[in-house]
Design an enzyme around this catalytic site. Structure first.
Site, PDB file in Angstrom:
ATOM      1  N   SER A  69     -41.855 -57.096 109.725  1.00  0.00           N
ATOM      2  CA  SER A  69     -43.008 -56.196 109.626  1.00  0.00           C
ATOM      3  C   SER A  69     -43.732 -55.928 110.930  1.00  0.00           C
ATOM      4  CB  SER A  69     -44.007 -56.741 108.606  1.00  0.00           C
ATOM      5  OG  SER A  69     -43.540 -56.531 107.300  1.00  0.00           O
ATOM      6  N   LYS A  72     -44.279 -52.337 111.720  1.00  0.00           N
ATOM      7  CA  LYS A  72     -45.395 -51.496 111.260  1.00  0.00           C
ATOM      8  C   LYS A  72     -46.324 -51.065 112.393  1.00  0.00           C
ATOM      9  CE  LYS A  72     -45.437 -53.139 106.456  1.00  0.00           C
ATOM     10  NZ  LYS A  72     -44.386 -54.185 106.459  1.00  0.00           N
ATOM     11  N   SER A 126     -49.810 -56.164 105.602  1.00  0.00           N
ATOM     12  CA  SER A 126     -48.370 -55.894 105.683  1.00  0.00           C
ATOM     13  C   SER A 126     -47.820 -55.337 104.381  1.00  0.00           C
ATOM     14  CB  SER A 126     -47.614 -57.171 106.080  1.00  0.00           C
ATOM     15  OG  SER A 126     -46.526 -56.857 106.911  1.00  0.00           O
TER      16      SER A 126
END
Length: 289
Positions: A69, A72, A126
């Protein structure tokens, strides 16, 4: 006379405190070489002086691995670069159901929120469906066009050891290196919303079923509130291990810290704490100004 002098030198050397050499594969800044170096769990580590770019600690910084993640941060930059309205409401669709790893989400299909709030959930906690919804709705061409833009942005930042296949990080083919991710953290720091959203401790929303859902920051260091963190992101999939990137201030010095492929749940946080303790123990050696 010479023998006596040599004996004195040997005695002086033996009297000096021994300093452990850096662990195998680890390099530290020359001014820190005379101090015990922490043994960190993370497989890849990079600590940079945020002002000068000088590396203070390096370990496997050019080894490519899944980044989960941490992806992101790039998703957020591409979204904000697109100029799309952050106030426009977007809805989670069946397309956001994770059929790759079958992860679950509290954002039910049909949940409608402004893009700005979706971005907050993606960066702070997340939330995968939030990131996927943003990517699908931001550009003509949908998710495929968005991911193409992510890779183009990476090239523009000099991230030549990085490739993206999806906007969430669930795809293990999203790979990068600690060296490249330091570049991404530095770039992300230029976006006020990314700084604000990645360091928000908690947020609540009203779900599609009118239930109040409480979200918390995925980074324990943010939740605890004892660190001066200006931007951060955590990541985890099984193939990537526990990951963390951040820009934080220690003393008066901004640092960029990248930790990849840590082991257990608390390994990345413990590594960050050990780095901070190490540097704070010898401020005169590395602290600028």
């Amino acid at each position: 006379m010479l023998r006596k002098f040599a004996a004195l030198l040997v005695s002086a050397a033996l009297a000096m405190p021994a300093v452990a050499a850096p662990p195998a594969g680890v390099m530290v800044a020359s001014q820190m070489a005379n101090h015990a170096v922490p043994r960190l769990n993370s497989h890849s580590v990079l600590v940079l002086n945020g002002n000068t770019g000088e590396p203070l600690y390096e370990k496997n910084i050019h080894q490519r691995m899944p980044i989960a993640s941490i992806t992101k941060l790039m998703t957020a930059m591409v979204l904000l670069d697109s100029g799309v309205s952050l106030d426009q409401e977007v809805s989670v669709s069946d397309a956001e159901i994770d059929r790759l790893k079958n992860t679950t989400s509290r954002l039910a299909v049909g949940t409608t929120l402004p893009r700005k709030e979706m971005l907050l959930l993606a960066l702070m906690s997340s939330e995968n469906r939030a990131a996927a919804t943003l990517a699908r709705t931001a550009l003509p061409g949908g998710t495929a066009a968005f991911v193409e833009r992510m890779n183009k942005k990476a090239r523009s930042l000099g991230m030549n050891e990085t490739v993206f296949y999806d906007p969430t990080g669930l795809d293990l083919r999203n790979t990068s290196t600690a060296n490249d991710l330091a570049r991404m953290v530095k770039a992300a720091h230029n976006y006020p919303l990314i700084r604000a959203f990645t360091t928000t401790p908690e947020h609540q929303i009203v779900s599609v079923r009118n239930r109040v859902l409480q979200y918390r920051n995925s980074n324990a260091l943010v939740r605890e509130g004892n660190w001066d963190i200006s931007v951060q992101k955590t990541g985890y999939i099984q193939e990537a291990g526990r990951c963390m990137v951040m820009q934080t201030t220690v003393g008066s010095q901004p640092l960029i810290i990248v930790l990849l492929a840590a082991g257990g749940n608390s390994a990345r946080v413990n590594d960050a704490r050990n780095i901070k303790t190490w540097l704070e123990s010898h401020p005169g050696n590395w602290l600028a100004g």
